[in-house]
Every structure is written in C-alpha cells, then in structure tokens.
Scaffold this motif. Sequence first.
Motif, short mmCIF file in Angstrom:
data_model
loop_
_atom_site.label_atom_id
_atom_site.label_comp_id
_atom_site.label_asym_id
_atom_site.label_seq_id
_atom_site.Cartn_x
_atom_site.Cartn_y
_atom_site.Cartn_z
N ALA A 462 0.82 -1.21 0.00
CA ALA A 462 0.00 0.00 0.00
C ALA A 462 0.86 1.26 0.00
N MET A 463 2.04 1.21 0.60
CA MET A 463 2.93 2.38 0.64
C MET A 463 3.45 2.70 -0.76
N VAL A 464 3.73 1.67 -1.53
CA VAL A 464 4.18 1.88 -2.91
C VAL A 464 3.05 2.47 -3.74
N ASN A 465 1.86 1.91 -3.58
CA ASN A 465 0.71 2.41 -4.33
C ASN A 465 0.40 3.86 -3.95
N GLU A 466 0.57 4.17 -2.67
CA GLU A 466 0.33 5.55 -2.22
C GLU A 466 1.31 6.51 -2.89
N ILE A 492 7.90 -4.89 -4.06
CA ILE A 492 8.75 -4.90 -5.25
C ILE A 492 7.91 -5.09 -6.51
N SER A 493 6.92 -5.97 -6.40
CA SER A 493 6.03 -6.21 -7.54
C SER A 493 5.22 -4.95 -7.87
N ALA A 494 4.72 -4.27 -6.85
CA ALA A 494 3.94 -3.06 -7.07
C ALA A 494 4.79 -1.97 -7.72
N ILE A 512 8.77 4.18 -10.26
CA ILE A 512 8.78 4.02 -8.81
C ILE A 512 9.93 3.08 -8.43
N GLN A 513 10.75 3.52 -7.47
CA GLN A 513 11.85 2.69 -7.00
C GLN A 513 11.83 2.63 -5.47
N ILE A 514 12.34 1.53 -4.94
CA ILE A 514 12.45 1.36 -3.49
C ILE A 514 13.92 1.22 -3.14
N VAL A 515 14.36 1.96 -2.12
CA VAL A 515 15.73 1.84 -1.64
C VAL A 515 15.68 1.81 -0.11
N THR A 516 16.45 0.94 0.48
CA THR A 516 16.46 0.84 1.94
C THR A 516 17.56 1.74 2.52
N VAL A 517 17.41 2.05 3.80
CA VAL A 517 18.44 2.82 4.50
C VAL A 517 19.76 2.05 4.48
#
Length: 581
Positions: A462-466, A492-494, A512-517
């Motif tokens: 939901a955070m990615v979709n937001e 990752i899929s979203a 949209i990309q995701i990166v961790t601390v």
Amino acid sequence: MNELHFGDNLRVLRNHIKDESVDLIYLDPPFNSKVNFNVLFKEGEGIASEAQAEAFKDTWTWGQSAAEAYEDVLKYGGDVSILLRSLRTWQGENGLMAYLAMMAVRLLELRRVLKPNGSIYLHCDPTGSHYLKVILDAIFGDGKFRNEVIWKRTYAHGGADRWGDIHDDILYYSASDDYTWNRVLQAHGENYVSSKYRYEDQRGRYRLVVLTGPGATKGASGQPWRGYDPTTAGRHWAVPKRAIKALEDEGVEIPTGLHAQLELLYQHDLIRFPQRGRGGGPGIPEFKFYLDAGQALQDIILDIPPINSQAAERLGYPTQKPVALLERIVRASSHEGDVVLDPFCGCGTTVAASESLNRQWLGIDITHYAVTLIERRLRKASPEAQFKVYGRPIDLSGARDLAFRDKYQFQWWAAWLLGVQTYQSKKGADRGIDGNIFFANGPYGYGRIIVSVKGGENVTPAMVNELNGVVQRESAEMGILITLAEPTRGMISAAAGAGFLQKSAHGRLPRIQIVTVADLLEGRRPHLPPLPPPKDAPRALSRVADRAQLEFLLPFAGADGLRTDDGSMIDPRFLELAAAQ
C-alpha cells in the motif's frame, strides 16, 4: 575539541560533556519565535514555531517529558527545586510550566559543565526573561548576575495597543566572582564624535572636561594650584587616572603628590586654563579628554543591526542572529583557545564566530536540518575548519534508534542521505512528500522525483501504491520510497508494475523505486538521471503544484542562491554542480 552534535542537548550534555570543561556558553533557546508567549499559558494549545522550535513543540505541552524534567530538577534539590515547585503550584501543569521545567533541567547541566571562571549568556524574549532570570538566580546563586544586556533586534514599529517591542534580552551570569572579562571596544558613532570631540591636536581628537569634582575637601585635593582654589566653588581637584596611566605607559615617571601630578599633566599640555576669571584670576582649568579607540561595551546594544533580507550573511533561518553580536560576546568573555558551547546552535552563528576568533567550540542541535546547514556554512566560510559530527546515524542500528526516538528527524536524515534537493522541514501534513529531486530531462523540460520515507518496521505494498498516486497527483516523473525495513515481494512487484518513465532523455528510468536505508549507508543508490538541474531551473520549478509546501535547504553565508517563484532556496550543493556543467 570542535564538535557538532546532532541530538537532544540534554542527552548530549549528560553523556558527552565533562564537568567544568567549558569557558563560555551562549544559548538562544526556542522560546518566542514570532509567537505570542501568552500562548504558553493556554492549556493544550499548539505553538506555530519555526524549524528548531518544532522539535520542542511536544515538550511545551505538559506530558511525560515535561514531568520527567520537573522530577529531575526536584531530585537535584537546592533553591532551584524550591523555585520550580512554587512555580508549578502557581501555574499548574500547562505549556509554560513544561517550558520552564525543560529549561531548568538543561540550565543545571550547563552550570555543571561551566568552568569556575566561565560565563553564560542566555538570549531570550522580554516577555519571558523574568521567569528565566529567577531560575538562573536559583542555579548560579547570589551575586553571579552580571548584566541584562538589551539588543535592539528590529527597527522601530508601532504597537497596536502598547509600546513597540523592538528588543531582546541577554542575561549574563558568571560561575564565580573570578570570571573572564576582556575590555572590548565598540566603534563610536559619527554623530557622537563630531558633536562631542570638536578639538584636535597632535595627539588626536579631544573634548574638554572640568578638572574638578563636586564637594569641597580639606585635604590636598582642596588646596589651590596655579592660582585656582576649587574650594571657593565648592569643589575639589579630580586627577584623571587615565591620563596618568597613559603617561606611565609612555615611560614618564609619575610623582606621588596630587599637586605634582597636576603639574606633570600641565607640563605635558593635558590641562589648560581657557579663560581668565573675574578680577584677573585664572579661569576654571580643563582637562583634554582624548577620543579612545572605541567605547567600552554598554548594556544597550544599538550599533549591531538585525539581519535584513539583503544581508550577505543571511541564511534565511528564522531566529538567525548577526555574527557581529556573537563575536562581541565571544571576545568579551573568552580567550583564544577557550571552549565555547552553544546547546541550541540553530544555523551556527556562535560556531562561526568562535571558529573565526580561534576558539574551540561545541555545537548541539536537535534538528538534522540545522546540523547540515552548519556543516555547509563552515566549509564555505572556513574551508580549513576541523570538526567532527556526532549523533548522525552511521549504521543500521543508529538509524533504527533515531527512527524510534524521533520519526521526523529520521525522515529528514534519510532524505538527506539520499541527496534530496528540497525536503519538508516542518512537522505536520506532508501530503506524502518528504523530499524532492529535480533534474534536466533534455527535450522534455525538467523532471521532478518525489521522495517518501517510511521509518516503521512494517512495510506493505500500500505504501508503494500511495507513492505512485502522489506522483500522478503532482504530475511528477518519478518516485523513490526509502524504507528502514526490507521491502516485501508485494512491494517490489507493485513498484515494477508502475513501469518506466515514458518521456526520458536518460534511458529507461523506473517510475517508482524502493531503496532501503541499509542500501544508502552501504553506497547502493537507486537509478537516477544526471543531476543537478541547469541554471535556469527555477523558472521550470514554477510548475510544481504544491510550491507552498516546499522547504528548500538554506544557503551558505554569502551565497548568491537561486530561488523558486515562492522565494524558496535551492540547495547550494546543486548550484555548485550546475556551475561546473
């Protein structure tokens, strides 16, 4: 010794600053930044204060942290605990009491770290200075108050129903009677010099001062000299000590007798009889009082103006003080090599003044925003400055601790770690935007990347979709989600489902990309287009839908920064890179 600490100053003082290790303390705590202090009397009301004060907004409401501060003061005992107990009986458990408890426990720690010959200057608003003064009296003891310095902080303006409030108070205390004090001179005003010092000779400009004092005496000071008897006028001789000292410094042997000293001054052309009195007698003798290099410090400061909108040193920080004001305080109450501490260092004016005057320094601020600004300010103004930054997370454990202690500071730190150009610098509704990155997108104009930070241990698709929804709402090109926890497969899929930027001058860029601390700490970064924006980027930024929300990083001292249409400032790191393109 030069250290910059990111964190709550109470925690830093208790854990890192040794007893009697500091020579001079200056503090300008969050107090009344463009906010009516009376708000503190109103139970449960918030305070619309500025960046640094935001961190203490919760403290100003009576709650667990205020209660703990109050209990710490009571455990300390002594006069300050009696005083604080009385104030609570009078005020009750409201915002004012929370503020006073917060300040009292910190002032106790500041007293602990101050050397026996040290001094403390507390900069505050006159509407609350009386509360802080009695707390300082209780902590430092009788006779340690030195001055209440008045600084004209703004230009004249009229109040609607009272006298215009144009000054701040600076409460000056010493740890003992044996404290550091240097004779610092402030420049004379041109009008003062031209009106008072109208004469001039080979020694310089001077004015004439009567050589006698009021009251007749029977001793040597009442006896005639060169035909003039001061007793007849009900006065006595008053030998100017500064003139005797000046001659002594020149190597002139000084006689002991009063009349011999008067004769010595006369022979050196420092005394004159300007006219003859009635009946042919001598007129009243006068002493040549020469203009000093400057005026001794006074407790009303009128010659240091506030920082205006065009000042070269202006950083845009809401409570910034002129560096000249801090330099005057540092010069007066410390020596080269001494340690100066500012526990609420804000944009770093005390740090900058101490660095320029060859003092060691300790700066503490609870906002990561301030710490990064001070770093940049020092590196621009004093490239040779050597200092260390403490309290900033350097590993995942530190990041988790920061996220637990203060989610807002974690968001700002994580956005900084990625390298955002702008970020949301105040608490409150962020509309899903914690930072922004702007880039040149070739024939497609200028692009915007929205950054969102999540510091919780539980993350969901939901955070990615937001974030994807925010990117679409803002008509931005890309979005980056920074997470403390590892993303799930669903996340990752979203992110992959959002596809790629359709109009890109830089190849395939995921929308949209995701990166961790952990990624950022280890140097792994998301796929970004070349940065920074070109020099004409501010015109392009006018298309950003929510400009009022943007809080650009402030510029270094003297920077000729670029601004958006709403006056916000672009991070100077990106100005430097743009100039190099």
